[in-house]
Design a protein around this motif. Sequence first.
Motif, PDB file in Angstrom:
ATOM      1  N   GLU A 145       0.833  -1.215   0.000  1.00 47.91           N
ATOM      2  CA  GLU A 145       0.000   0.000   0.000  1.00 47.91           C
ATOM      3  C   GLU A 145       0.869   1.267   0.000  1.00 47.91           C
ATOM      4  OE1 GLU A 145      -2.424  -0.509   3.418  1.00 47.91           O
ATOM      5  OE2 GLU A 145      -3.776  -1.978   2.454  1.00 47.91           O
ATOM      6  N   ASP A 146       1.981   1.226   0.776  1.00 42.54           N
ATOM      7  CA  ASP A 146       2.874   2.397   0.810  1.00 42.54           C
ATOM      8  C   ASP A 146       3.509   2.654  -0.563  1.00 42.54           C
ATOM      9  OD1 ASP A 146       2.337   2.820   3.441  1.00 42.54           O
ATOM     10  OD2 ASP A 146       4.176   1.883   4.195  1.00 42.54           O
ATOM     11  N   LEU A 147       3.998   1.597  -1.197  1.00 41.46           N
ATOM     12  CA  LEU A 147       4.612   1.753  -2.518  1.00 41.46           C
ATOM     13  C   LEU A 147       3.585   2.205  -3.548  1.00 41.46           C
ATOM     14  CD1 LEU A 147       6.990  -1.358  -2.654  1.00 41.46           C
ATOM     15  CD2 LEU A 147       7.648   1.066  -2.564  1.00 41.46           C
ATOM     16  N   GLN A 148       2.371   1.691  -3.438  1.00 37.74           N
ATOM     17  CA  GLN A 148       1.320   2.091  -4.379  1.00 37.74           C
ATOM     18  C   GLN A 148       0.998   3.584  -4.214  1.00 37.74           C
ATOM     19  OE1 GLN A 148      -0.318  -0.092  -6.763  1.00 37.74           O
ATOM     20  NE2 GLN A 148      -0.757   1.989  -7.494  1.00 37.74           N
ATOM     21  N   ALA A 149       0.984   4.056  -2.932  1.00 31.05           N
ATOM     22  CA  ALA A 149       0.720   5.474  -2.669  1.00 31.05           C
ATOM     23  C   ALA A 149       1.837   6.347  -3.247  1.00 31.05           C
ATOM     24  CB  ALA A 149       0.573   5.706  -1.162  1.00 31.05           C
ATOM     25  N   ARG A 150       3.074   5.883  -3.054  1.00 28.33           N
ATOM     26  CA  ARG A 150       4.213   6.621  -3.636  1.00 28.33           C
ATOM     27  C   ARG A 150       4.092   6.699  -5.159  1.00 28.33           C
ATOM     28  NH1 ARG A 150       9.174   6.542  -0.425  1.00 28.33           N
ATOM     29  NH2 ARG A 150       8.777   5.653   1.641  1.00 28.33           N
ATOM     30  N   PHE A 151       3.806   5.562  -5.760  1.00 27.45           N
ATOM     31  CA  PHE A 151       3.700   5.497  -7.210  1.00 27.45           C
ATOM     32  C   PHE A 151       2.610   6.442  -7.728  1.00 27.45           C
ATOM     33  CE2 PHE A 151       2.059   3.794 -11.180  1.00 27.45           C
ATOM     34  CZ  PHE A 151       3.223   3.582 -11.913  1.00 27.45           C
ATOM     35  N   ASN A 152       1.460   6.437  -7.027  1.00 25.67           N
ATOM     36  CA  ASN A 152       0.339   7.278  -7.470  1.00 25.67           C
ATOM     37  C   ASN A 152       0.677   8.767  -7.414  1.00 25.67           C
ATOM     38  OD1 ASN A 152      -1.153   4.967  -7.886  1.00 25.67           O
ATOM     39  ND2 ASN A 152      -2.242   5.080  -5.930  1.00 25.67           N
ATOM     40  N   VAL A 153       1.375   9.176  -6.335  1.00 26.83           N
ATOM     41  CA  VAL A 153       1.746  10.590  -6.190  1.00 26.83           C
ATOM     42  C   VAL A 153       2.719  11.014  -7.293  1.00 26.83           C
ATOM     43  CG1 VAL A 153       2.966  12.247  -4.727  1.00 26.83           C
ATOM     44  CG2 VAL A 153       1.288  10.695  -3.723  1.00 26.83           C
ATOM     45  N   ILE A 154       3.744  10.193  -7.504  1.00 31.09           N
ATOM     46  CA  ILE A 154       4.741  10.541  -8.534  1.00 31.09           C
ATOM     47  C   ILE A 154       4.104  10.536  -9.924  1.00 31.09           C
ATOM     48  CG2 ILE A 154       6.890   9.805  -9.631  1.00 31.09           C
ATOM     49  CD1 ILE A 154       7.806   8.775  -6.926  1.00 31.09           C
ATOM     50  N   LYS A 155       3.208   9.583 -10.168  1.00 32.97           N
ATOM     51  CA  LYS A 155       2.531   9.541 -11.470  1.00 32.97           C
ATOM     52  C   LYS A 155       1.679  10.788 -11.685  1.00 32.97           C
ATOM     53  CE  LYS A 155      -0.277   6.553 -14.426  1.00 32.97           C
ATOM     54  NZ  LYS A 155      -1.113   7.647 -14.930  1.00 32.97           N
ATOM     55  N   GLN A 156       1.042  11.254 -10.606  1.00 35.33           N
ATOM     56  CA  GLN A 156       0.239  12.466 -10.724  1.00 35.33           C
ATOM     57  C   GLN A 156       1.126  13.658 -11.092  1.00 35.33           C
ATOM     58  OE1 GLN A 156      -1.907  13.523  -7.165  1.00 35.33           O
ATOM     59  NE2 GLN A 156      -2.758  15.393  -8.053  1.00 35.33           N
ATOM     60  N   GLN A 157       2.265  13.761 -10.394  1.00 38.00           N
ATOM     61  CA  GLN A 157       3.203  14.838 -10.709  1.00 38.00           C
ATOM     62  C   GLN A 157       3.710  14.724 -12.150  1.00 38.00           C
ATOM     63  OE1 GLN A 157       4.375  17.498  -8.748  1.00 38.00           O
ATOM     64  NE2 GLN A 157       2.619  16.940  -7.485  1.00 38.00           N
ATOM     65  N   HIS A 158       4.002  13.517 -12.559  1.00 37.54           N
ATOM     66  CA  HIS A 158       4.488  13.274 -13.919  1.00 37.54           C
ATOM     67  C   HIS A 158       3.455  13.697 -14.959  1.00 37.54           C
ATOM     68  CE1 HIS A 158       4.538  10.692 -17.519  1.00 37.54           C
ATOM     69  NE2 HIS A 158       5.849  10.884 -17.490  1.00 37.54           N
ATOM     70  N   ASP A 159       2.232  13.293 -14.742  1.00 38.69           N
ATOM     71  CA  ASP A 159       1.171  13.604 -15.713  1.00 38.69           C
ATOM     72  C   ASP A 159       0.926  15.113 -15.818  1.00 38.69           C
ATOM     73  OD1 ASP A 159       0.994  10.923 -16.108  1.00 38.69           O
ATOM     74  OD2 ASP A 159      -0.864  10.639 -14.952  1.00 38.69           O
ATOM     75  N   GLU A 160       0.952  15.809 -14.663  1.00 32.97           N
ATOM     76  CA  GLU A 160       0.736  17.257 -14.667  1.00 32.97           C
ATOM     77  C   GLU A 160       1.873  17.984 -15.397  1.00 32.97           C
ATOM     78  OE1 GLU A 160       0.326  18.378 -10.627  1.00 32.97           O
ATOM     79  OE2 GLU A 160      -1.721  17.563 -10.403  1.00 32.97           O
ATOM     80  N   LEU A 161       3.119  17.569 -15.097  1.00 36.94           N
ATOM     81  CA  LEU A 161       4.262  18.209 -15.744  1.00 36.94           C
ATOM     82  C   LEU A 161       4.291  17.909 -17.234  1.00 36.94           C
ATOM     83  CD1 LEU A 161       6.777  19.910 -15.403  1.00 36.94           C
ATOM     84  CD2 LEU A 161       8.067  17.842 -14.825  1.00 36.94           C
ATOM     85  N   GLU A 162       3.940  16.695 -17.596  1.00 34.98           N
ATOM     86  CA  GLU A 162       3.927  16.325 -19.017  1.00 34.98           C
ATOM     87  C   GLU A 162       2.874  17.134 -19.770  1.00 34.98           C
ATOM     88  OE1 GLU A 162       4.427  12.156 -21.281  1.00 34.98           O
ATOM     89  OE2 GLU A 162       2.594  12.328 -20.070  1.00 34.98           O
ATOM     90  N   THR A 163       1.701  17.305 -19.158  1.00 36.15           N
ATOM     91  CA  THR A 163       0.644  18.111 -19.786  1.00 36.15           C
ATOM     92  C   THR A 163       1.091  19.562 -19.956  1.00 36.15           C
ATOM     93  OG1 THR A 163      -1.056  16.689 -18.810  1.00 36.15           O
ATOM     94  CG2 THR A 163      -1.743  18.873 -19.568  1.00 36.15           C
ATOM     95  N   GLU A 164       1.767  20.075 -18.915  1.00 31.43           N
ATOM     96  CA  GLU A 164       2.256  21.460 -18.967  1.00 31.43           C
ATOM     97  C   GLU A 164       3.292  21.642 -20.084  1.00 31.43           C
ATOM     98  OE1 GLU A 164       4.859  24.458 -16.115  1.00 31.43           O
ATOM     99  OE2 GLU A 164       3.691  22.840 -15.211  1.00 31.43           O
TER     100      GLU A 164
END
Length: 400
Positions: A61-80
Motif C-alpha cells: 500500500e505504501d509503494l502504491q501510494a508513492r507510485f500514485n503521487v509521482i505519477k500524478q506529478q508526472h502527468d501534470e508536468l507532461e501536460t504542462e
Amino acid sequence: MKMLLPLNIQMFAGDQTLYELKQAMATIGQQLKKVEGELSAKAIDPSASIEDIQAQQKSKEDLQARFNVIKQQHDELETEQKAKFAQQAAMKQAGLSNIEDPKQKRTEAFASLVRSTVRNQPIEQDVFAALGDNTSPATGGEKFLPKTVAQEIITEPLVKNPMRDLVTVTSVPNLEIPKLSYTIDDDNFIADTETAKELKLEGSTVTFGRFKSKVFAGVSETVLAGTHTNLVSHVENSLRSGLAAKEKKVQFAATPKAGEEHMSFYSTQNAIKEVEGPNLYKAIKAAIADLHEDYRENAKIVMTFADYSEIIETLANGNATLYAAQPEQILGKPVVFVDAATKPIVGDFSYAHLNYDLNVLYETDKDVKTGVNAFVLTAWFDHRIKLKSAFRIAKVTPTP
C-alpha cells in the motif's frame, strides 16, 4: 503515517524534471511488482503468519501510494510541457508576424540571422522579410545581408570616421556622377585654370568601382547565448566600427594597396598640390590662400591634434589665452582632427565621395582554439576624389 509519506514524496517530486519523474516511476514500479509477488507467495504459504502477510500488505500500500503521487506529478508536468511546446510551435509557425513593434521585430530577426549563420543553420524567410529583404533563399538571397541592415551598418558607425561629416556618402551600385554640379554652354566659365586642366585631362565624370573589404565581428559563446539585444548591439557596433576604421585607412594611406591608390589623399596618383611654408602654421595659411575662391569659401582643414597643439604652442609663446581660442579662430577655417592625417589637408571636402555597393555578403568562421565565432561582413566601397584641384596639402619646408 500512511498519509504523511505520500505528501512528502509529492513535495519532493514537484521539484523534479520530467525525466527524473519517469525514472522514479520505473524504480518504484519495479519495487511494487516485487512486493506484490512476495505478498502472493506469503498468502498461499500455510507457514506464513498473519502478521507477515499484513506487513507485506502495508508495504504494497505504501509503494502504491508513492507510485500514485509521482505519477500524478508526472502527468501534470507532461501536460504542462506539451502545452508549452504547442505554444512555441504555434509562435514559430506564425514567425515574426505577431510582433507589432518594428524595432523589436528587427532585433529579433537580426539576432536570428546571426545565430543561424554562426551555427550553420537555415535562415527562415520571414527573417529576411522582417529585415527588409524579400529575396527568396532559393535564389541565393540568404547570402546577402538585408539591405536595411546593410544601410544602417554603413551609415551609422560606432567608432566615428570624422571624414563622414565632410565627404559625400552614398550607397548606390554602379554610381557615375559629374565632377561639377552644373555647366553652361561656354566651358570658358571655369575660372580656376587647374580645374579646367583637370577636367580636360581626366574627363567630366567620375565612375565608382567596387573594392572588397572584410570586417570581422568576434562573437563569443556567451554573447551568442545571451539576449537578442546584446547580441545585435555587439555585432552591429563591431561591423560599423570596422568599416569606419577601413575607410580612414584607405583615405589617408601613405602607401596605398595596389588598385586603391585613387582613394588616398596622399597618393602620387592623385598628386594633390602641396603648398609649402617654413612652419606648419604658415604652410596651412598658404594652402588656404592657394585655393581658388570657389573652393576656399567652403574649405575645411583636416589635421592631427598633435600638429594643431604644436601650432598653438608656437604661437602662444607663454600666452595661456590662446589655448582657449577655437581652432577656426586660429587658422581661419574649421578644423577636423583625424590622427591619420599625417599632413594637413585643406579643401572643400564635398568634392571627396564615399560610395558603398549594398550587395553586402556575410559569412562565418570559428577559431577552434578560443571558441570565438567570427561573423564576417564583406562590403564593397570606393572613395573618389572628384576634383583634386579642390584640395591642397600643407607641407613644411624649413628655410635654410
